[in-house]
Design a protein around this motif. Sequence first.
Motif, PDB file in Angstrom:
ATOM      1  N   TYR A  11       0.849  -1.199   0.000  1.00 56.81           N
ATOM      2  CA  TYR A  11       0.000   0.000   0.000  1.00 56.81           C
ATOM      3  C   TYR A  11       0.882   1.246   0.000  1.00 56.81           C
ATOM      4  O   TYR A  11       0.667   2.188  -0.774  1.00 56.81           O
ATOM      5  N   HIS A  12       1.876   1.229   0.879  1.00 53.54           N
ATOM      6  CA  HIS A  12       2.724   2.419   1.011  1.00 53.54           C
ATOM      7  C   HIS A  12       3.396   2.752  -0.320  1.00 53.54           C
ATOM      8  O   HIS A  12       3.410   3.913  -0.748  1.00 53.54           O
ATOM      9  N   GLU A  13       3.932   1.749  -0.975  1.00 53.35           N
ATOM     10  CA  GLU A  13       4.645   1.992  -2.236  1.00 53.35           C
ATOM     11  C   GLU A  13       3.676   2.411  -3.344  1.00 53.35           C
ATOM     12  O   GLU A  13       3.955   3.331  -4.103  1.00 53.35           O
ATOM     13  N   ARG A  14       2.541   1.738  -3.422  1.00 57.60           N
ATOM     14  CA  ARG A  14       1.608   2.030  -4.516  1.00 57.60           C
ATOM     15  C   ARG A  14       0.864   3.349  -4.312  1.00 57.60           C
ATOM     16  O   ARG A  14       0.367   3.935  -5.271  1.00 57.60           O
ATOM     17  N   SER A  15       0.803   3.813  -3.065  1.00 56.65           N
ATOM     18  CA  SER A  15       0.110   5.093  -2.831  1.00 56.65           C
ATOM     19  C   SER A  15       1.086   6.263  -2.894  1.00 56.65           C
ATOM     20  O   SER A  15       0.715   7.398  -2.568  1.00 56.65           O
ATOM     21  N   LYS A  16       2.321   6.013  -3.295  1.00 55.26           N
ATOM     22  CA  LYS A  16       3.271   7.119  -3.473  1.00 55.26           C
ATOM     23  C   LYS A  16       2.971   7.844  -4.780  1.00 55.26           C
ATOM     24  O   LYS A  16       2.670   7.197  -5.787  1.00 55.26           O
ATOM     25  N   HIS A  17       3.106   9.180  -4.744  1.00 52.32           N
ATOM     26  CA  HIS A  17       3.101   9.933  -5.995  1.00 52.32           C
ATOM     27  C   HIS A  17       4.524   9.896  -6.552  1.00 52.32           C
ATOM     28  O   HIS A  17       5.490  10.075  -5.795  1.00 52.32           O
ATOM     29  N   ARG A  18       4.634   9.653  -7.843  1.00 47.33           N
ATOM     30  CA  ARG A  18       5.956   9.619  -8.478  1.00 47.33           C
ATOM     31  C   ARG A  18       5.981  10.635  -9.606  1.00 47.33           C
ATOM     32  O   ARG A  18       4.930  10.982 -10.148  1.00 47.33           O
ATOM     33  N   GLY A 176      -8.748   8.923  -4.379  1.00 43.70           N
ATOM     34  CA  GLY A 176      -8.533   7.498  -4.606  1.00 43.70           C
ATOM     35  C   GLY A 176      -7.656   6.853  -3.545  1.00 43.70           C
ATOM     36  O   GLY A 176      -7.803   7.109  -2.346  1.00 43.70           O
ATOM     37  N   MET A 177      -6.704   6.062  -3.993  1.00 43.86           N
ATOM     38  CA  MET A 177      -5.931   5.210  -3.082  1.00 43.86           C
ATOM     39  C   MET A 177      -5.192   5.988  -1.986  1.00 43.86           C
ATOM     40  O   MET A 177      -5.134   5.564  -0.840  1.00 43.86           O
ATOM     41  N   ARG A 178      -4.612   7.133  -2.344  1.00 45.53           N
ATOM     42  CA  ARG A 178      -3.816   7.893  -1.369  1.00 45.53           C
ATOM     43  C   ARG A 178      -4.697   8.543  -0.293  1.00 45.53           C
ATOM     44  O   ARG A 178      -4.204   9.008   0.736  1.00 45.53           O
ATOM     45  N   ALA A 179      -6.011   8.557  -0.541  1.00 45.22           N
ATOM     46  CA  ALA A 179      -6.942   9.229   0.370  1.00 45.22           C
ATOM     47  C   ALA A 179      -6.831   8.709   1.800  1.00 45.22           C
ATOM     48  O   ALA A 179      -6.996   9.472   2.756  1.00 45.22           O
ATOM     49  N   TRP A 180      -6.571   7.416   1.946  1.00 41.94           N
ATOM     50  CA  TRP A 180      -6.497   6.850   3.299  1.00 41.94           C
ATOM     51  C   TRP A 180      -5.420   7.566   4.109  1.00 41.94           C
ATOM     52  O   TRP A 180      -5.594   7.834   5.301  1.00 41.94           O
ATOM     53  N   ARG A 181      -4.289   7.869   3.448  1.00 42.35           N
ATOM     54  CA  ARG A 181      -3.225   8.600   4.149  1.00 42.35           C
ATOM     55  C   ARG A 181      -3.750   9.956   4.631  1.00 42.35           C
ATOM     56  O   ARG A 181      -3.476  10.377   5.760  1.00 42.35           O
ATOM     57  N   TYR A 182      -4.490  10.645   3.761  1.00 37.00           N
ATOM     58  CA  TYR A 182      -4.979  11.977   4.123  1.00 37.00           C
ATOM     59  C   TYR A 182      -5.961  11.908   5.297  1.00 37.00           C
ATOM     60  O   TYR A 182      -6.002  12.816   6.137  1.00 37.00           O
ATOM     61  N   CYS A 183      -6.756  10.836   5.312  1.00 31.92           N
ATOM     62  CA  CYS A 183      -7.681  10.687   6.457  1.00 31.92           C
ATOM     63  C   CYS A 183      -6.885  10.599   7.759  1.00 31.92           C
ATOM     64  O   CYS A 183      -7.293  11.149   8.793  1.00 31.92           O
ATOM     65  N   GLN A 184      -5.759   9.903   7.709  1.00 30.43           N
ATOM     66  CA  GLN A 184      -4.937   9.774   8.926  1.00 30.43           C
ATOM     67  C   GLN A 184      -4.309  11.118   9.303  1.00 30.43           C
ATOM     68  O   GLN A 184      -4.265  11.486  10.470  1.00 30.43           O
ATOM     69  N   HIS A 185      -3.795  11.855   8.297  1.00 31.78           N
ATOM     70  CA  HIS A 185      -3.267  13.197   8.604  1.00 31.78           C
ATOM     71  C   HIS A 185      -4.348  14.042   9.273  1.00 31.78           C
ATOM     72  O   HIS A 185      -4.100  14.726  10.268  1.00 31.78           O
ATOM     73  N   ASP A 186      -5.529  13.996   8.677  1.00 35.52           N
ATOM     74  CA  ASP A 186      -6.626  14.828   9.198  1.00 35.52           C
ATOM     75  C   ASP A 186      -6.966  14.440  10.633  1.00 35.52           C
ATOM     76  O   ASP A 186      -7.300  15.298  11.463  1.00 35.52           O
ATOM     77  N   CYS A 187      -6.891  13.140  10.910  1.00 37.22           N
ATOM     78  CA  CYS A 187      -7.152  12.677  12.279  1.00 37.22           C
ATOM     79  C   CYS A 187      -6.113  13.284  13.223  1.00 37.22           C
ATOM     80  O   CYS A 187      -6.453  13.759  14.316  1.00 37.22           O
ATOM     81  N   GLY A 188      -4.855  13.302  12.798  1.00 34.45           N
ATOM     82  CA  GLY A 188      -3.800  13.919  13.615  1.00 34.45           C
ATOM     83  C   GLY A 188      -4.094  15.394  13.855  1.00 34.45           C
ATOM     84  O   GLY A 188      -3.957  15.897  14.980  1.00 34.45           O
ATOM     85  N   ASP A 279      -7.769  -1.105  -2.253  1.00 36.28           N
ATOM     86  CA  ASP A 279      -6.511  -0.833  -1.538  1.00 36.28           C
ATOM     87  C   ASP A 279      -6.792  -0.177  -0.186  1.00 36.28           C
ATOM     88  O   ASP A 279      -6.059  -0.387   0.774  1.00 36.28           O
ATOM     89  N   ILE A 280      -7.839   0.632  -0.146  1.00 38.55           N
ATOM     90  CA  ILE A 280      -8.177   1.283   1.132  1.00 38.55           C
ATOM     91  C   ILE A 280      -8.772   0.251   2.091  1.00 38.55           C
ATOM     92  O   ILE A 280      -8.423   0.212   3.277  1.00 38.55           O
ATOM     93  N   ASP A 281      -9.634  -0.617   1.556  1.00 38.89           N
ATOM     94  CA  ASP A 281     -10.182  -1.685   2.418  1.00 38.89           C
ATOM     95  C   ASP A 281      -9.039  -2.511   2.992  1.00 38.89           C
ATOM     96  O   ASP A 281      -9.035  -2.887   4.163  1.00 38.89           O
ATOM     97  N   SER A 282      -8.049  -2.776   2.131  1.00 35.25           N
ATOM     98  CA  SER A 282      -6.943  -3.636   2.553  1.00 35.25           C
ATOM     99  C   SER A 282      -6.098  -2.959   3.635  1.00 35.25           C
ATOM    100  O   SER A 282      -5.809  -3.557   4.671  1.00 35.25           O
TER     101      SER A 282
END
Length: 532
Positions: A11-18, A176-188, A279-282
């Motif tokens: 997940y971490h690798e695939r949700s990276k912006h390149r 999309g996929m990277r959204a899960w990361r943003y939800c965690q930032h927002d929680c912080g 990917d987010i479910d996972s």
Amino acid sequence: MTAFRQSLVEYHERSKHRVNHYAPGPGELDWATQPNPFREFRGAPQIGLPLAADTLATRYNDVRRGNLPPPRAFDLRNIAILFELSLGLSAWKSYGANRWALRCNPSSGNLHPTEGYLLCRPLAGLSAGVYHYLSRDHLLEQRAAVNDPRWSEGFSGNGVLVGISSIYWREAWKYGMRAWRYCQHDCGHAIAAVSYAAAALGWQTRLICSAADEAVAGLLGLDRSEDFGFAEAEAPDALLWVGDSDVPPDLERMRAALNKARWYGRANQLSSGHVQWQDIDSIHRVTHKSLTREPAPPDRGQRTPPAPPALDLDFARIARQRRSAVNFDGTTHITAAAFFAMLECLIAQRDTPPWNALASPALVHPALLVHRVDGLEPGLYLLLRNPAFLSRMKQSMRPEWLWQKAGPAHLPLYFLLPYDLRDVAKLICCHQDIGADSCFALGMLAQFDAALNEPWRYRHLFWECGILGHVLYLEAEAAGVRSTGIGCFFDDEMHALLGIEDHSWQSLYHFTMGGAVDDRRLSTLPPYEFQP
Ligand SMILES: Cc1cc2nc3c(=O)[nH]c(=O)nc-3n(C[C@H](O)[C@H](O)[C@H](O)COP(=O)(O)O)c2cc1C
């Protein structure tokens, strides 16, 4: 590698912006399914909250230095202030026929996946129960009324619980996929916002780190499928003890009391259609948290109190005027003294917000790309928030870095490279000008193997980043400049700059600060038009 670790790394690798391709997203936005920004529980009794934040005289400088006022009573009026200055609306913006709300807590894309809850025993003006905070109307919706005495007994100390959950779909709709990361930032950010507002009322905040996800879901009523139906699910994030003592609540007792509670309301559906992001479910499954032991509070020495900021404003004003800059002027400088004072606020202190919320040791360290700080050579710097990691950090990075101590003796700040990094900062921030036009930009290096060893910590690493970001947002306002959280960055470009070649450290969130240029086409309206 265990299957869980492998899924996390995937997940971490695939949700990276390149640079040559962005993380999988929806492509075009489907405006027909744009999520409603406000969750409501229709049919639940509503308790209107007074708009009382203007009566709070606490200065921001006192809060950031840990000089809290005497604790206020836990009553409806003070609970109202807690929510107004943390998760409440701060303004409405309008452009043409469009109108959208801003809140005291920031959110990637202003999509606000974070929901807030209150759990309390009987307080003056509030009966015992579980409440959902509806920021649009500044009111509490009563989700559960609890009469069982075990509920109140569970609150052994004087205080309340604030619950936080995330509706992933709100972010996934756009990102999309990277959204899960943003939800965690927002929680912080939300954790920090609650901690600051509570401190302004004289209350301490502690994340209940031991709570299992099931316990959080059960206590907030998120597992009541009968109340959600087709409405978007809420993922249980965090429970915060907000109190005037350190006595933790007995969650098991409270959960038992909920068996006989009366529940009210049905969640509204936010979109007419959804896209399932596997990917987010996972990653949600992989980072599931079971019951753990509460960590021993880390031994945090007394930090040197930060110098007062340029503007001596009251906390309520700072909390509500916090905004993200959309553009920077590319000319504003801040002084080295102001810069060092901001960095001092990033060093964790047990009873000082927002660090009082986290019992775990600091695992995230900002790598700073300094462009316009008077008295400081432009270049790359590192703030090592936990000095125990110095040799590990050195080993993970380019051998040619200087590691020259910079700033006041007590500040663990190191100068790594003298260089004009404006173009690099812009590139790393997905070509966003604010990377280059700022006074400084930064990436937050997280000790990633903590997540590999215990996958639920992946969430907490993002939370710690969000908390760091929230400090910078408020510090920027008090310094007379402005900040912006940067979720869109090219992860491995940052790692390449630093020379990081493995997963020991990963940059999880970026930030910029500078002289803001406002968009004059937008009008600003007050957050709540009605007055009590
Ligand atoms: C996790 C996170 C990521 C963000 N990423 C970006 C970004 O990449 N670029 C940007 O211009 N703003 C970014 N922002 C700022 C948001 O767009 C902003 O918080 C939102 O529009 C609400 O506005 P406000 O912060 O002024 O209340 C981010 C904010 C957060 C919390």
